[in-house]
Design a protein around this motif. Structure first.
Motif, short mmCIF file in Angstrom:
data_model
loop_
_atom_site.label_atom_id
_atom_site.label_comp_id
_atom_site.label_asym_id
_atom_site.label_seq_id
_atom_site.Cartn_x
_atom_site.Cartn_y
_atom_site.Cartn_z
N ARG B 3 53.91 46.97 27.24
CA ARG B 3 54.87 47.51 28.20
C ARG B 3 55.55 48.73 27.61
O ARG B 3 55.90 48.76 26.44
N ASP B 7 57.54 51.32 32.29
CA ASP B 7 57.32 50.06 33.03
C ASP B 7 58.63 49.32 33.21
O ASP B 7 58.93 48.81 34.30
N GLU B 11 60.40 48.61 36.78
CA GLU B 11 60.61 47.22 37.19
C GLU B 11 62.08 46.98 37.52
O GLU B 11 62.43 46.31 38.50
N GLU B 14 62.83 48.51 40.82
CA GLU B 14 62.27 47.72 41.92
C GLU B 14 63.14 46.51 42.22
O GLU B 14 63.37 46.16 43.38
N GLU B 15 63.68 45.90 41.16
CA GLU B 15 64.52 44.70 41.35
C GLU B 15 65.82 45.03 42.06
O GLU B 15 66.38 44.18 42.76
N ARG B 26 58.93 52.75 44.06
CA ARG B 26 58.33 52.67 42.73
C ARG B 26 57.17 53.65 42.60
O ARG B 26 57.04 54.36 41.60
#
Lengths: 128, 319
Positions: B3, B7, B11, B14-15, B26
């Motif tokens: 990762r 990344d 992430e 996105e959350e 994203r």
């Protein structure tokens, strides 16, 4: 003396204008980072974190149309002014011209003339 | 593949976003990152990939800030809402604690509202401390739920609480002092005359001696309020000391009311040929219940006022 000017002054001054300039450049389809470079070359240093939310907001409002171009080595999202967007851009341009002319007019006029104008309504209230 | 920071960033972004937009955003942000990295490679073919990625992420700004710009409702809780929450929590906690203390003094062994309102344990110290913490956690949790519910249903309703500042004037202070003098006269000299009932041709007092025993402490409470007015008169307006005096008056008043509520007897209706023992006891009970309602409401109001004054005092001292 220039270093005593609040750095936020210029940033706030440019914040509204950069949207108008961005719409101007988007008369032609462009992708996000391309627009960052163009704005930078024009003297508007904006980063993706500032520009991307503006582009998304305009897209949600229908001012910009977008499409993904998958013909290259990797996909790129291109933005372009929509028909509604052209009307919005024209209205923003008018607003900018009004603000610019008003500011220039106020700054160019001598101080004494402004004081005299400000005193006139008070004088006319006093006279019977 | 290990990762990367990219990344992690994507992430996190996105959350933070609503599900319907997250995947799309994203993809778009990833494309922006890639564009900047490519431009750095064009300028310097030997550029360190990780450093180029970091530069691209810096240009985007923190994921939380970017997400906040992208959603229509703010992710960052506005200062006004936070301030409202803290003030309401302070008031609710103070009142909840007061009621629990009152139940403790009254010797209650049962939960008034199971899980929500119960007497505090009075020993050992650790149990008392944990009891206070529990009250705080219950109030915080309940308020959070209420704020989230209101925030979703009607976000504009979460306005800041009423201003803490109420201008203290010399005229108000003078009026307050006159009122306090009248109260002091009634409490110290005319208590029996005011709280009496007519039996035949004479008036007989009905306040119990237990209740009258707290009169000296009432004078202390009145003295705090008088001090507040005197300071306002001398300083030509409200100062931190005046606020502190009023706050102490409210706190001591609330405490005194709690103690009064837990006294053995508040009222002793005198008996006579016209009022037998049983009827007098029924009247005692009735009047005591009315007194208790007034006492509880008074204590809660004083506690709320104390909390507001304490916050105001803190701000005056920091100013």
């Amino acid at each position: 003396m220039a270093e005593r000017v609040d750095p936020r002054f210029e940033a706030e001054l440019r914040r509204g204008v950069v949207q108008l300039v961005a719409l101007h450049y988007l008369e032609t389809p462009r992708y996000g980072y391309d627009l960052v470079r163009l704005l930078g070359a024009a003297g508007f240093q904006v980063e993706e974190g500032t520009l991307y939310p503006i582009l998304r907001r305009f897209e949600k409002a229908g001012i910009l149309a977008s499409r993904w171009d998958t013909s290259g080595k990797r996909p790129r999202k291109y933005y372009e002014l929509s028909d509604d967007g052209r009307s919005v851009k024209a209205a923003m341009l008018d607003a900018w011209k009004r603000a610019r002319d008003a500011t220039d007019g106020a700054l160019d006029r001598p101080m004494k003339e402004e004081e005299a104008e400000a005193a006139e309504p008070a004088a006319s209230e006093d006279t019977p | 593949m290990s990762r990367t920071e990219r990344d992690d960033y994507l992430e996190r972004l996105e959350e933070l976003l609503p599900a319907r937009e997250a995947a799309r955003v994203r993809m778009e942000v990833d494309a922006l990152i890639e564009d900047r990295i490519e431009e750095q490679r064009e300028r310097d073919p030997d550029v360190d990939e990780a450093e180029a990625e970091r530069a691209a992420l810096r240009a985007l700004g923190p994921a939380e800030q970017l997400a906040d710009e992208l959603v229509s409702s703010p992710l960052v809780i506005p200062l006004a809402t936070r301030r409202t929450f803290v003030r309401v929590l302070a008031a609710v906690f103070a009142c909840h604690l007061l009621l629990s203390v009152a139940l403790t003094f009254a010797g209650a062994t049962w939960d008034s509202i199971p899980g929500l309102l119960a007497p505090l344990p009075n020993e050992p110290f650790a149990a008392v401390f944990l009891g206070v913490i529990t009250i705080f956690l219950i109030d915080t949790g309940a308020l959070l739920c209420i704020f989230v519910a209101i925030g979703r249903a009607a976000p504009d309703r979460l306005r800041p609480t009423a201003p803490l500042h109420a201008r203290a004037t010399r005229k108000g202070a003078l009026q307050g002092l006159v009122l306090l003098v009248l109260m002091a006269l009634i409490v110290n000299l005319f208590l029996d005359e005011v709280f009496s009932v007519k039996h035949g041709d004479e008036f007989r007092p009905f306040l119990a001696s237990d209740f009258k025993s707290i009169v000296p402490y009432v004078n202390l409470v009145l003295a705090f309020f008088a001090l507040r007015h005197i300071l306002t008169l001398l300083d030509r307006g409200e100062t931190a000391m005046a606020t502190a005096a009023e706050a102490l008056g409210c706190l001591s008043g609330a405490a005194l009311l709690v103690i009064a509520a837990t006294l053995g007897k508040l009222v002793e209706m005198p008996t006579s040929s016209k009022l037998g023992r049983e009827a007098a006891e029924v009247l005692d009970n009735l009047i005591e219940r009315v007194f208790l309602v007034i006492i509880v409401i008074g204590a809660l109001l004083l506690m709320l006022r104390f909390v507001r004054l304490a916050i105001r005092f803190g701000r005056q001292v920091r100013a």
